[in-house]
Write a protein that holds these residues in place. Structure first.
Motif, PDB file in Angstrom:
ATOM      1  N   GLY A 191       6.993   1.969 -11.843  1.00 34.12           N
ATOM      2  CA  GLY A 191       6.488   2.051 -13.205  1.00 34.12           C
ATOM      3  C   GLY A 191       5.145   2.751 -13.269  1.00 34.12           C
ATOM      4  N   VAL A 192       4.408   2.706 -12.142  1.00 33.93           N
ATOM      5  CA  VAL A 192       3.086   3.331 -12.050  1.00 33.93           C
ATOM      6  C   VAL A 192       3.029   4.166 -10.782  1.00 33.93           C
ATOM      7  CG1 VAL A 192       0.608   2.926 -11.857  1.00 33.93           C
ATOM      8  CG2 VAL A 192       2.003   1.402 -13.276  1.00 33.93           C
ATOM      9  N   ALA A 193       2.651   5.427 -10.886  1.00 37.59           N
ATOM     10  CA  ALA A 193       2.485   6.274  -9.707  1.00 37.59           C
ATOM     11  C   ALA A 193       1.388   5.685  -8.837  1.00 37.59           C
ATOM     12  CB  ALA A 193       2.135   7.701 -10.127  1.00 37.59           C
ATOM     13  N   ARG A 194       1.628   5.612  -7.529  1.00 32.52           N
ATOM     14  CA  ARG A 194       0.614   5.018  -6.653  1.00 32.52           C
ATOM     15  C   ARG A 194       0.695   5.581  -5.240  1.00 32.52           C
ATOM     16  NH1 ARG A 194       0.704  -0.664  -7.605  1.00 32.52           N
ATOM     17  NH2 ARG A 194       2.021  -0.350  -9.444  1.00 32.52           N
ATOM     18  N   THR A 195      -0.459   5.700  -4.624  1.00 33.72           N
ATOM     19  CA  THR A 195      -0.580   6.086  -3.230  1.00 33.72           C
ATOM     20  C   THR A 195      -1.606   5.156  -2.593  1.00 33.72           C
ATOM     21  OG1 THR A 195      -1.016   7.943  -1.721  1.00 33.72           O
ATOM     22  CG2 THR A 195      -2.365   7.825  -3.710  1.00 33.72           C
ATOM     23  N   ARG A 196      -1.713   5.170  -1.266  1.00 35.76           N
ATOM     24  CA  ARG A 196      -2.663   4.296  -0.553  1.00 35.76           C
ATOM     25  C   ARG A 196      -2.421   2.825  -0.889  1.00 35.76           C
ATOM     26  NH1 ARG A 196      -8.073   7.907  -1.939  1.00 35.76           N
ATOM     27  NH2 ARG A 196      -7.411   9.803  -0.852  1.00 35.76           N
TER      28      ARG A 196
ATOM     29  N   GLY B  97      14.430 -10.568  -0.110  1.00 33.40           N
ATOM     30  CA  GLY B  97      15.099  -9.272  -0.044  1.00 33.40           C
ATOM     31  C   GLY B  97      14.503  -8.249  -0.977  1.00 33.40           C
ATOM     32  N   LEU B  98      13.606  -8.699  -1.869  1.00 31.80           N
ATOM     33  CA  LEU B  98      12.907  -7.775  -2.751  1.00 31.80           C
ATOM     34  C   LEU B  98      11.735  -7.143  -2.001  1.00 31.80           C
ATOM     35  CD1 LEU B  98      12.722  -9.887  -6.054  1.00 31.80           C
ATOM     36  CD2 LEU B  98      14.492  -8.270  -5.352  1.00 31.80           C
ATOM     37  N   VAL B  99      11.249  -6.008  -2.506  1.00 32.62           N
ATOM     38  CA  VAL B  99      10.096  -5.328  -1.921  1.00 32.62           C
ATOM     39  C   VAL B  99       8.942  -5.389  -2.913  1.00 32.62           C
ATOM     40  CG1 VAL B  99       9.174  -3.141  -1.072  1.00 32.62           C
ATOM     41  CG2 VAL B  99      11.537  -3.785  -0.547  1.00 32.62           C
ATOM     42  N   LEU B 100       7.785  -5.847  -2.433  1.00 31.72           N
ATOM     43  CA  LEU B 100       6.580  -5.925  -3.256  1.00 31.72           C
ATOM     44  C   LEU B 100       5.673  -4.746  -2.943  1.00 31.72           C
ATOM     45  CD1 LEU B 100       4.610  -7.555  -5.147  1.00 31.72           C
ATOM     46  CD2 LEU B 100       3.739  -8.618  -3.042  1.00 31.72           C
ATOM     47  N   ALA B 101       5.370  -3.918  -3.960  1.00 31.32           N
ATOM     48  CA  ALA B 101       4.402  -2.829  -3.826  1.00 31.32           C
ATOM     49  C   ALA B 101       3.129  -3.275  -4.531  1.00 31.32           C
ATOM     50  CB  ALA B 101       4.934  -1.546  -4.445  1.00 31.32           C
ATOM     51  N   LEU B 102       2.007  -3.246  -3.828  1.00 34.09           N
ATOM     52  CA  LEU B 102       0.791  -3.799  -4.399  1.00 34.09           C
ATOM     53  C   LEU B 102      -0.392  -2.844  -4.309  1.00 34.09           C
ATOM     54  CD1 LEU B 102      -0.778  -6.127  -1.780  1.00 34.09           C
ATOM     55  CD2 LEU B 102       1.655  -5.638  -1.607  1.00 34.09           C
ATOM     56  N   GLY B 103      -1.071  -2.727  -5.461  1.00 36.87           N
ATOM     57  CA  GLY B 103      -2.302  -1.947  -5.521  1.00 36.87           C
ATOM     58  C   GLY B 103      -2.111  -0.472  -5.237  1.00 36.87           C
ATOM     59  N   GLY B 104      -3.158   0.138  -4.680  1.00 37.43           N
ATOM     60  CA  GLY B 104      -3.153   1.560  -4.360  1.00 37.43           C
ATOM     61  C   GLY B 104      -4.026   2.347  -5.300  1.00 37.43           C
ATOM     62  N   GLU B 105      -3.905   3.648  -5.217  1.00 37.64           N
ATOM     63  CA  GLU B 105      -4.634   4.554  -6.104  1.00 37.64           C
ATOM     64  C   GLU B 105      -3.638   5.187  -7.060  1.00 37.64           C
ATOM     65  OE1 GLU B 105      -7.933   8.095  -5.716  1.00 37.64           O
ATOM     66  OE2 GLU B 105      -6.185   8.211  -4.435  1.00 37.64           O
ATOM     67  N   GLY B 106      -3.946   5.136  -8.335  1.00 34.39           N
ATOM     68  CA  GLY B 106      -3.084   5.738  -9.339  1.00 34.39           C
ATOM     69  C   GLY B 106      -3.555   7.127  -9.699  1.00 34.39           C
ATOM     70  N   ALA B 107      -3.173   7.584 -10.864  1.00 37.51           N
ATOM     71  CA  ALA B 107      -3.527   8.933 -11.303  1.00 37.51           C
ATOM     72  C   ALA B 107      -5.023   9.082 -11.524  1.00 37.51           C
ATOM     73  CB  ALA B 107      -2.773   9.264 -12.586  1.00 37.51           C
ATOM     74  N   VAL B 108      -5.683   7.996 -11.962  1.00 39.00           N
ATOM     75  CA  VAL B 108      -7.107   8.122 -12.293  1.00 39.00           C
ATOM     76  C   VAL B 108      -7.987   7.056 -11.674  1.00 39.00           C
ATOM     77  CG1 VAL B 108      -6.675   9.313 -14.475  1.00 39.00           C
ATOM     78  CG2 VAL B 108      -6.760   6.826 -14.447  1.00 39.00           C
ATOM     79  N   SER B 109      -7.413   5.960 -11.153  1.00 43.45           N
ATOM     80  CA  SER B 109      -8.269   4.875 -10.671  1.00 43.45           C
ATOM     81  C   SER B 109      -7.533   3.994  -9.670  1.00 43.45           C
ATOM     82  CB  SER B 109      -8.743   4.015 -11.847  1.00 43.45           C
ATOM     83  OG  SER B 109      -7.629   3.402 -12.486  1.00 43.45           O
TER      84      SER B 109
ATOM     85  N   VAL C  73       2.439   9.889  -6.796  1.00 48.00           N
ATOM     86  CA  VAL C  73       3.772  10.032  -7.386  1.00 48.00           C
ATOM     87  C   VAL C  73       4.394   8.656  -7.568  1.00 48.00           C
ATOM     88  CG1 VAL C  73       4.109  12.311  -6.388  1.00 48.00           C
ATOM     89  CG2 VAL C  73       4.918  10.291  -5.148  1.00 48.00           C
ATOM     90  N   ALA C  74       5.332   8.561  -8.504  1.00 46.02           N
ATOM     91  CA  ALA C  74       6.043   7.308  -8.768  1.00 46.02           C
ATOM     92  C   ALA C  74       7.436   7.320  -8.156  1.00 46.02           C
ATOM     93  CB  ALA C  74       6.151   7.073 -10.277  1.00 46.02           C
TER      94      ALA C  74
ATOM     95  N   LEU D  79      -5.791   0.657  -8.384  1.00 48.68           N
ATOM     96  CA  LEU D  79      -4.860  -0.174  -9.136  1.00 48.68           C
ATOM     97  C   LEU D  79      -4.899  -1.643  -8.732  1.00 48.68           C
ATOM     98  CD1 LEU D  79      -1.758   2.191  -8.862  1.00 48.68           C
ATOM     99  CD2 LEU D  79      -3.260   1.938 -10.851  1.00 48.68           C
ATOM    100  N   ALA D  80      -4.700  -2.505  -9.727  1.00 47.88           N
ATOM    101  CA  ALA D  80      -4.474  -3.934  -9.483  1.00 47.88           C
ATOM    102  C   ALA D  80      -3.009  -4.280  -9.706  1.00 47.88           C
ATOM    103  CB  ALA D  80      -5.354  -4.779 -10.392  1.00 47.88           C
ATOM    104  N   SER D  81      -2.279  -3.396 -10.355  1.00 47.59           N
ATOM    105  CA  SER D  81      -0.891  -3.673 -10.711  1.00 47.59           C
ATOM    106  C   SER D  81       0.009  -3.757  -9.487  1.00 47.59           C
ATOM    107  CB  SER D  81      -0.366  -2.603 -11.673  1.00 47.59           C
ATOM    108  OG  SER D  81      -0.278  -1.350 -11.018  1.00 47.59           O
ATOM    109  N   CYS D  82       1.082  -4.530  -9.630  1.00 47.96           N
ATOM    110  CA  CYS D  82       2.065  -4.728  -8.568  1.00 47.96           C
ATOM    111  C   CYS D  82       3.465  -4.641  -9.157  1.00 47.96           C
ATOM    112  CB  CYS D  82       1.878  -6.090  -7.906  1.00 47.96           C
ATOM    113  SG  CYS D  82       0.243  -6.345  -7.190  1.00 47.96           S
ATOM    114  N   GLU D  83       4.430  -4.285  -8.310  1.00 45.57           N
ATOM    115  CA  GLU D  83       5.813  -4.146  -8.768  1.00 45.57           C
ATOM    116  C   GLU D  83       6.777  -4.664  -7.710  1.00 45.57           C
ATOM    117  OE1 GLU D  83       6.733  -0.321 -10.646  1.00 45.57           O
ATOM    118  OE2 GLU D  83       4.648   0.281 -10.327  1.00 45.57           O
ATOM    119  N   LEU D  84       7.965  -5.073  -8.165  1.00 40.23           N
ATOM    120  CA  LEU D  84       9.015  -5.564  -7.282  1.00 40.23           C
ATOM    121  C   LEU D  84      10.229  -4.656  -7.354  1.00 40.23           C
ATOM    122  CD1 LEU D  84       8.967  -9.406  -8.014  1.00 40.23           C
ATOM    123  CD2 LEU D  84       8.327  -8.310  -5.856  1.00 40.23           C
ATOM    124  N   PHE D  85      10.762  -4.283  -6.174  1.00 39.73           N
ATOM    125  CA  PHE D  85      11.965  -3.455  -6.092  1.00 39.73           C
ATOM    126  C   PHE D  85      13.148  -4.327  -5.711  1.00 39.73           C
ATOM    127  CE2 PHE D  85      14.956  -0.878  -3.570  1.00 39.73           C
ATOM    128  CZ  PHE D  85      15.254   0.118  -4.498  1.00 39.73           C
ATOM    129  N   ASP D  86      14.229  -4.186  -6.456  1.00 38.28           N
ATOM    130  CA  ASP D  86      15.474  -4.894  -6.171  1.00 38.28           C
ATOM    131  C   ASP D  86      16.441  -3.911  -5.524  1.00 38.28           C
ATOM    132  OD1 ASP D  86      17.969  -6.110  -6.197  1.00 38.28           O
ATOM    133  OD2 ASP D  86      17.617  -7.130  -8.100  1.00 38.28           O
TER     134      ASP D  86
END
Length: 292
Positions: free
Chosen positions: A177-182, A191-203, A157-158, A205-212
């Motif tokens: 922006g991308v649903a991810r688990t694991r 103060g930002l949060v970095l979410a990195l990698g995980g498993e997406g809907a089909v594969s 889930v995203a 992930l290498a993508s990463c995101e920052l939460f403000d």
């Protein structure tokens, strides 16, 4: 998945000139858990004790134990109201521990509980709006807690939610922006949060995101060189993030994230590939990779 006997626990003492006489840069046995368990959480309390909650031991369990580092022993404490594993536990500024979601062996959970270390008891608190396990949860600088992604009723889930210890309730915040688990989520010094990698809907992930936390929104940042899930990451003393290991397939590679440039750079690999492991930052600035 049963574990027939309680697992031994060992403590690693880092050599330090100011350390007590028993600190000799080696491992030594200490008291064993009463119940062997995996996929549990371990949280250091404000008084230095360690709370182990739930996990899997032939099925999801409610039992919890507290470790006393002075006595070197474990003692039973109040059990959770709901059996769970693959949950998250976060130490709040109040000293209480918030347990978030998880899985009971049949379904993913939305329920949450609070542990009072003084009374040694659990109480229910506001439930998540959505079920999630193998998610991440991070205490934010303002005292709230951010729950990120995870597995829901039908895959990754995203959605994300934010918990207020004052009201004891969750409220929705910006979605990934991308649903991810694991995946892994790390609070940066900014103060930002970095979410990195995980498993997406089909594969994987290498993508990463920052939460403000101020705007409640996510933004894409530089991607990992290697897609990975079941990896580990730690915030280094200089503010960079070290990510290592994981599967997709199993890897020993490591990368370093620079918050100032928003990019990853490859660093030395571990001696062996590993996943389902933990990393901790040592007082001398080194990162320790444990088990897996």
């Amino acid at each position: 998945h049963g574990l027939g006997t309680a697992l031994a626990v060992v403590v690693f003492a880092l050599l330090d000139l100011a350390a007590p006489a028993w600190a000799n840069d080696s491992w030594s046995p200490t008291g064993s858990l009463a119940l062997g368990r995996r996929r549990h959480t371990a949280t250091r309390l404000l008084d230095g004790r360690v709370l182990v909650a739930g996990g899997e031991a032939g099925g999801a369990v409610t039992s919890c134990e507290v470790y006393d580092p002075i006595a070197g022993s474990w003692s039973a404490t109040g059990s959770m109201g709901v059996a769970r594993f693959d949950h998250q536990a976060v130490l709040l500024a109040t000293g209480k521990v918030l347990v978030v979601g998880g899985h009971d062996g049949a379904t993913s959970l939305a329920s949450c509980e609070l542990y009072d270390p003084i009374a040694g008891t659990w109480s229910a608190t506001g439930s998540l709006a959505g079920q999630r396990f193998q998610h991440s949860a991070v205490a934010l600088p303002d005292g709230t807690v951010l729950a990120v992604g995870g597995g829901g009723g039908a895959g990754a889930v995203a959605t994300c939610e934010r918990y207020s210890p004052i009201t004891g309730t969750w409220s929705p915040t910006g979605s990934l922006g991308v649903a991810r688990t694991r995946h892994v989520a790390v609070l940066l010094g900014t103060g930002l949060v970095l979410a990195l990698g995980g498993e997406g809907a089909v594969s994987t992930l290498a993508s990463c995101e920052l939460f403000d936390p101020v705007t409640g929104s996510w933004a894409a940042t530089g991607s990992l060189a290697t897609a990975r899930q079941f990896h580990s990451a730690v915030l280094l003393a200089d503010g960079a993030v070290l990510a290592a290991g994981g599967t997709g397939p199993t890897t020993a590679t490591s990368e370093r994230y620079s918050p100032s440039t928003g990019t990853w750079s490859t660093v030395g690999s571990m001696a062996q590939g590993r996943y389902h492991f933990q990393m901790a930052l040592l007082p001398d600035g080194r990162a320790l990779a444990i088990g897996g």
